[in-house]
Design a protein around this motif. Structure first.
Motif, PDB file in Angstrom:
ATOM      1  N   PRO B  26       0.809  -1.220   0.000  1.00  0.00           N
ATOM      2  CA  PRO B  26       0.000   0.000   0.000  1.00  0.00           C
ATOM      3  C   PRO B  26       0.844   1.274   0.000  1.00  0.00           C
ATOM      4  CG  PRO B  26      -0.425  -1.365   1.952  1.00  0.00           C
ATOM      5  CD  PRO B  26       0.701  -1.998   1.217  1.00  0.00           C
ATOM      6  N   ASP B  27       2.161   1.157   0.159  1.00  0.00           N
ATOM      7  CA  ASP B  27       2.999   2.363   0.136  1.00  0.00           C
ATOM      8  C   ASP B  27       2.813   3.117  -1.180  1.00  0.00           C
ATOM      9  OD1 ASP B  27       3.868  -0.107   0.988  1.00  0.00           O
ATOM     10  OD2 ASP B  27       5.997   0.333   0.762  1.00  0.00           O
ATOM     11  N   TRP B  28       2.485   2.363  -2.216  1.00  0.00           N
ATOM     12  CA  TRP B  28       2.280   3.005  -3.513  1.00  0.00           C
ATOM     13  C   TRP B  28       1.143   4.020  -3.446  1.00  0.00           C
ATOM     14  CZ3 TRP B  28       3.185   0.803  -8.885  1.00  0.00           C
ATOM     15  CH2 TRP B  28       4.432   0.162  -8.932  1.00  0.00           C
ATOM     16  N   LEU B  29       0.038   3.561  -2.857  1.00  0.00           N
ATOM     17  CA  LEU B  29      -1.113   4.453  -2.754  1.00  0.00           C
ATOM     18  C   LEU B  29      -0.774   5.644  -1.883  1.00  0.00           C
ATOM     19  CD1 LEU B  29      -4.385   2.385  -2.378  1.00  0.00           C
ATOM     20  CD2 LEU B  29      -3.716   3.961  -4.193  1.00  0.00           C
ATOM     21  N   PHE B  30      -0.019   5.395  -0.858  1.00  0.00           N
ATOM     22  CA  PHE B  30       0.423   6.426   0.054  1.00  0.00           C
ATOM     23  C   PHE B  30       1.208   7.482  -0.740  1.00  0.00           C
ATOM     24  CE2 PHE B  30       3.462   7.946   3.305  1.00  0.00           C
ATOM     25  CZ  PHE B  30       2.547   8.397   4.245  1.00  0.00           C
ATOM     26  N   ALA B  31       2.174   6.990  -1.538  1.00  0.00           N
ATOM     27  CA  ALA B  31       2.992   7.897  -2.339  1.00  0.00           C
ATOM     28  C   ALA B  31       2.131   8.661  -3.345  1.00  0.00           C
ATOM     29  CB  ALA B  31       4.077   7.112  -3.073  1.00  0.00           C
ATOM     30  N   ALA B  32       1.105   7.985  -3.853  1.00  0.00           N
ATOM     31  CA  ALA B  32       0.265   8.620  -4.871  1.00  0.00           C
ATOM     32  C   ALA B  32      -0.547   9.771  -4.298  1.00  0.00           C
ATOM     33  CB  ALA B  32      -0.669   7.581  -5.496  1.00  0.00           C
ATOM     34  N   THR B  33      -0.739   9.821  -2.976  1.00  0.00           N
ATOM     35  CA  THR B  33      -1.587  10.866  -2.408  1.00  0.00           C
ATOM     36  C   THR B  33      -0.840  11.865  -1.534  1.00  0.00           C
ATOM     37  OG1 THR B  33      -2.168   9.242  -0.743  1.00  0.00           O
ATOM     38  CG2 THR B  33      -3.752   9.606  -2.496  1.00  0.00           C
ATOM     39  N   VAL B  34       0.248  11.417  -0.913  1.00  0.00           N
ATOM     40  CA  VAL B  34       0.936  12.329   0.001  1.00  0.00           C
ATOM     41  C   VAL B  34       1.528  13.519  -0.742  1.00  0.00           C
ATOM     42  CG1 VAL B  34       2.938  12.605   1.463  1.00  0.00           C
ATOM     43  CG2 VAL B  34       1.402  10.699   1.827  1.00  0.00           C
ATOM     44  N   GLN B  35       2.136  13.235  -1.893  1.00  0.00           N
ATOM     45  CA  GLN B  35       2.774  14.326  -2.627  1.00  0.00           C
ATOM     46  C   GLN B  35       1.777  15.401  -3.052  1.00  0.00           C
ATOM     47  OE1 GLN B  35       5.664  13.195  -5.611  1.00  0.00           O
ATOM     48  NE2 GLN B  35       5.113  14.977  -6.817  1.00  0.00           N
ATOM     49  N   PRO B  36       0.633  15.020  -3.672  1.00  0.00           N
ATOM     50  CA  PRO B  36      -0.327  16.071  -4.033  1.00  0.00           C
ATOM     51  C   PRO B  36      -0.894  16.811  -2.820  1.00  0.00           C
ATOM     52  CG  PRO B  36      -1.152  13.879  -4.640  1.00  0.00           C
ATOM     53  CD  PRO B  36       0.264  13.724  -4.268  1.00  0.00           C
ATOM     54  N   ILE B  37      -1.056  16.113  -1.692  1.00  0.00           N
ATOM     55  CA  ILE B  37      -1.554  16.813  -0.503  1.00  0.00           C
ATOM     56  C   ILE B  37      -0.547  17.885  -0.087  1.00  0.00           C
ATOM     57  CG2 ILE B  37      -2.037  16.561   1.963  1.00  0.00           C
ATOM     58  CD1 ILE B  37      -3.296  13.832   1.330  1.00  0.00           C
ATOM     59  N   MET B  38       0.734  17.507  -0.175  1.00  0.00           N
ATOM     60  CA  MET B  38       1.803  18.450   0.126  1.00  0.00           C
ATOM     61  C   MET B  38       1.727  19.666  -0.798  1.00  0.00           C
ATOM     62  SD  MET B  38       4.321  18.548   2.221  1.00  0.00           S
ATOM     63  CE  MET B  38       5.044  16.946   2.581  1.00  0.00           C
ATOM     64  N   PHE B  39       1.509  19.401  -2.090  1.00  0.00           N
ATOM     65  CA  PHE B  39       1.394  20.489  -3.060  1.00  0.00           C
ATOM     66  C   PHE B  39       0.235  21.419  -2.701  1.00  0.00           C
ATOM     67  CE2 PHE B  39       4.394  18.519  -5.942  1.00  0.00           C
ATOM     68  CZ  PHE B  39       4.875  19.604  -6.661  1.00  0.00           C
ATOM     69  N   VAL B  40      -0.912  20.815  -2.326  1.00  0.00           N
ATOM     70  CA  VAL B  40      -2.077  21.629  -1.966  1.00  0.00           C
ATOM     71  C   VAL B  40      -1.709  22.547  -0.803  1.00  0.00           C
ATOM     72  CG1 VAL B  40      -4.382  21.599  -0.940  1.00  0.00           C
ATOM     73  CG2 VAL B  40      -3.799  19.983  -2.766  1.00  0.00           C
ATOM     74  N   LEU B  41      -1.099  21.972   0.214  1.00  0.00           N
ATOM     75  CA  LEU B  41      -0.787  22.762   1.405  1.00  0.00           C
ATOM     76  C   LEU B  41       0.213  23.866   1.092  1.00  0.00           C
ATOM     77  CD1 LEU B  41      -0.669  19.932   4.089  1.00  0.00           C
ATOM     78  CD2 LEU B  41      -2.536  21.505   3.537  1.00  0.00           C
ATOM     79  N   LEU B  42       1.268  23.512   0.322  1.00  0.00           N
ATOM     80  CA  LEU B  42       2.289  24.504   0.019  1.00  0.00           C
ATOM     81  C   LEU B  42       1.730  25.637  -0.830  1.00  0.00           C
ATOM     82  CD1 LEU B  42       5.420  22.261  -0.607  1.00  0.00           C
ATOM     83  CD2 LEU B  42       4.942  23.734   1.347  1.00  0.00           C
ATOM     84  N   PHE B  43       1.076  25.280  -1.925  1.00  0.00           N
ATOM     85  CA  PHE B  43       0.556  26.323  -2.813  1.00  0.00           C
ATOM     86  C   PHE B  43      -0.544  27.127  -2.133  1.00  0.00           C
ATOM     87  CE2 PHE B  43       2.841  24.240  -6.204  1.00  0.00           C
ATOM     88  CZ  PHE B  43       3.138  25.306  -7.042  1.00  0.00           C
ATOM     89  N   ALA B  44      -1.431  26.411  -1.432  1.00  0.00           N
ATOM     90  CA  ALA B  44      -2.579  27.100  -0.850  1.00  0.00           C
ATOM     91  C   ALA B  44      -2.155  28.048   0.258  1.00  0.00           C
ATOM     92  CB  ALA B  44      -3.583  26.085  -0.322  1.00  0.00           C
ATOM     93  N   TYR B  45      -1.209  27.624   1.089  1.00  0.00           N
ATOM     94  CA  TYR B  45      -0.909  28.436   2.262  1.00  0.00           C
ATOM     95  C   TYR B  45       0.413  29.184   2.189  1.00  0.00           C
ATOM     96  CZ  TYR B  45      -5.018  26.151   4.009  1.00  0.00           C
ATOM     97  OH  TYR B  45      -6.302  25.728   4.139  1.00  0.00           O
ATOM     98  N   VAL B  46       1.308  28.800   1.273  1.00  0.00           N
ATOM     99  CA  VAL B  46       2.556  29.556   1.152  1.00  0.00           C
ATOM    100  C   VAL B  46       2.427  30.624   0.069  1.00  0.00           C
ATOM    101  CG1 VAL B  46       5.028  29.432   0.713  1.00  0.00           C
ATOM    102  CG2 VAL B  46       3.899  27.558   1.933  1.00  0.00           C
ATOM    103  N   PHE B  47       1.972  30.214  -1.145  1.00  0.00           N
ATOM    104  CA  PHE B  47       1.841  31.176  -2.249  1.00  0.00           C
ATOM    105  C   PHE B  47       0.416  31.709  -2.371  1.00  0.00           C
ATOM    106  CE2 PHE B  47       5.191  28.400  -4.507  1.00  0.00           C
ATOM    107  CZ  PHE B  47       6.212  29.058  -3.866  1.00  0.00           C
ATOM    108  N   GLY B  48      -0.520  31.055  -1.690  1.00  0.00           N
ATOM    109  CA  GLY B  48      -1.945  31.297  -1.902  1.00  0.00           C
ATOM    110  C   GLY B  48      -2.347  32.761  -1.926  1.00  0.00           C
ATOM    111  N   ASP B  49      -1.989  33.521  -0.866  1.00  0.00           N
ATOM    112  CA  ASP B  49      -2.427  34.913  -0.777  1.00  0.00           C
ATOM    113  C   ASP B  49      -1.833  35.749  -1.908  1.00  0.00           C
ATOM    114  OD1 ASP B  49      -3.984  34.382   1.335  1.00  0.00           O
ATOM    115  OD2 ASP B  49      -2.525  35.018   2.859  1.00  0.00           O
TER     116      ASP B  49
END
Lengths: 325, 271
Positions: B26-49
């Protein structure tokens, strides 16, 4: 020329395959009578794997022709694939599937219905003593178990021809014995086997006929006995008690032997090829005794396939290992 | 059995085998979702404003987060094609492809089985990413049918990218090469698009490239179908016909890469 699959199971004519400047196969003719085992022997890079890949339709030769179970490898590869089972050098087992699932999958891909594939998988699991591990992922298997599973995979569709590419490379002695047992059983069931190996002992044990190839060319062919006969008679070996006795021993052996004797100072061992083994042995011992040379060990050895290989290629089978495959 | 039925039956067996692999690893599925979640958080809260204000749509960060999610969806499914790449490179190295090729099975089935099982991984990833989107404030504002169409375009895109991945995986000389080659080209493709920043805010010379980038079309189509559009809609044929252009691009990608990957599979030699 179509051939009858009931007599000749595998046949090649003048197969050539080159990789750049390397001629991996340089005009190889081969024939395996139905129900027999051909041992294809040679060092790494000799062309064994290329031969296997052509016969299993994985690779097209540059020229020449090949038939397996009566089907032309080039013209009708799918009919060939239906008649063969391949067990590779590296066990092609899906590590994340259980042993049972691996065999079920292969059965389905041979075109078996789900129920038939399930039955066959269960049969093979039992036959290859994998029942206890049948529902464990294959990654938990030992090397020997994996190899057995891979072999079982080759037998799913009860193929008439089984191709085993170095089936015991990398196995421990126990795993090797197990694999040999399975191959012997196969043969007694009437399956035709092409076996490639670097181990001379293995070809000696399992093969009806042996073909020795080196640098893409066939350099010898025949039964193990015939090949050994090519090297000559037997080898007389003896060890003397004291190194100072070596010159006398050499003189005696050069009289009774058929060739030039050789001596090793360090181990105090003298050896020579002889034609009539037992007679020469008695003669040598009598004369050494008369000259008061004390002998600590003596033996008469039939030549091994290693000797055959050495005399045919000028280098030992092991020497070129590690070269390009 | 006809060639096509045999191909579908074999493809299903191969897909089953791949999905069993995902289930046991299941690490594959984990890898498939963790990275995009990271992207959401970074873009939304670091560059978002910052980006949100330049977009001029309203209150900055919130607008941007709603804008961002469709881009993240497209990026997630596109990056999932790396699993196709690695899957093939692995199977080649382990001799599984040799075994498949020595069996009397359909040639196309091995690739079809892989691209469809990777599609299933993309479905799971999209579900997870949608939940993640809902948490940061993204909403589906259009009709149910439109939303379904939006997801279907994303999955079609995932399927198309997977065929490109199949070719890369079958060409790569090792698993390690496959791993980086499978992802590398995806960065410029996803960044020079409307995924993270509206095209009109990109440097001039990149705007045309971004406008015609199929990736932009997929992102714009998803935004349109989910009702996540703001301010003045982007102009030009590809933007005005985003859904149509996205579907056409995917069909062309599959039409080009499916035969290439299949041809490569016939010839490929394992290590």
């Amino acid at each position: 020329m179509p051939i009858s699959a009931t007599e000749v199971a595998v046949r090649t004519e003048a197969l050539v395959k080159t990789y750049g400047a390397t001629r991996a196969l340089d005009g190889v003719d081969l024939e395996i009578p139905a129900g027999k085992v051909l041992g294809l022997l040679g060092p790494n890079g000799a062309g064994k794997t290329t031969m296997v890949r052509i016969l299993t339709t994985l690779l097209r030769p540059d020229s020449g022709r090949a038939w397996v179970a009566g089907h032309d490898v080039l013209a009708d590869p799918n009919a060939v694939r239906k008649s063969i089972g391949l067990s590779g050098q590296y066990a092609a087992v899906d590590e994340n599937l259980t042993g049972y699932e691996n065999l079920y999958m292969v059965g389905r891909l041979y075109g078996m219905k789900p129920a038939a594939a399930r039955n066959r998988a269960q049969q093979l699991i039992a036959r290859f003593q994998l029942s206890d591990a049948a529902d464990r992922p294959a990654k938990t298997y030992s090397g020997g178990m994996r190899r057995r599973l891979d072999l079982a995979g080759a037998l799913v569709a009860e193929p008439t021809v089984v191709v085993l590419d170095e089936p015991t490379t990398g196995l421990d002695p126990r795993g090797r014995m197990d694999t040999w047992e399975v191959i012997s059983e196969l043969v007694s069931d009437g399956t035709t086997v092409l076996l490639t190996t670097q181990y001379l002992e293995e070809a000696d044990q399992l093969a009806h006929n042996i073909m020795v190839i080196d640098k893409g060319k066939v350099i010898a062919e025949g039964s193990a006995d015939e090949l050994k006969a090519q090297v000559g008679g037997e080898r007389l070996e003896l060890v003397v008690a004291d190194a100072s006795e070596l010159p006398t021993a050499l003189r005696v052996l050069s009289d009774v032997g058929s060739g030039q004797p050789s001596a090793d100072e360090h181990t105090r061992r003298v050896e020579v090829l002889v034609d009539a083994g037992p007679k020469a042995l008695i003669e040598a011992l009598r004369r050494l005794d008369a000259e008061s040379v004390s002998v600590t060990d003596v033996g008469l050895h039939r030549p091994t396939l290693d000797d055959v290989f050495l005399s045919l290629t000028g280098h030992a089978a092991e020497e070129t290992q590690g070269g390009a495959a | 059995m006809t060639v096509i039925t045999k191909g579908l039956v074999d493809g299903r067996v191969v897909a089953w085998r791949n999905l069993m692999n995902v289930r046991r690893n299941p690490d594959w599925l984990f890898a498939a979702t963790v990275q995009p979640i990271m992207f959401v958080l970074l873009f939304a809260y670091v560059f978002g404003d910052a980006i949100g204000q330049s977009m001029g749509g309203g209150t900055g960060g919130e607008v941007y987060r709603e804008f961002l999610i469709a881009g993240i969806f497209a990026q997630t499914v596109a990056f999932n094609s790396a699993f196709t790449v690695i899957g093939f490179a692995n199977d080649l190295q382990k001799g599984i492809i040799d075994r498949f090729r020595s069996l009397p099975m359909s040639r196309l089935a091995v690739i079809l089985g892989r691209t469809t099982s990777d599609l299933a991984v993309s479905v799971v990833a999209l579900v997870v990413m949608s939940l993640c989107g809902l948490i940061v404030g993204w909403r589906i504002r259009g009709s149910f049918v439109d939303a379904v169409l939006g997801y279907l375009v994303l999955l079609l895109f995932a399927f198309a990218m997977s065929w490109i991945g199949a070719l890369i995986g079958l060409v790569a000389r090792s698993v390690e090469v496959a791993q980086s080659a499978g992802l590398m080209w995806m960065f410029p493709v996803s960044f020079i698009s409307s995924a993270f920043v509206p095209v009109h805010l990109l440097p001039g010379f990149l705007q045309t490239l971004a406008e015609w980038n199929p990736f932009t079309a997929v992102v714009n189509a998803a935004r349109e179908q989910f009702g996540n559009t703001f301010g003045n809609p982007p102009t030009g044929w590809p933007a005005e016909n985003a859904t149509l252009y996205a579907i056409l691009s995917c069909v062309v990608i599959i039409a080009v890469f499916a035969p290439l990957a299949t041809a490569r599979y016939r010839k490929v030699a394992s290590k």
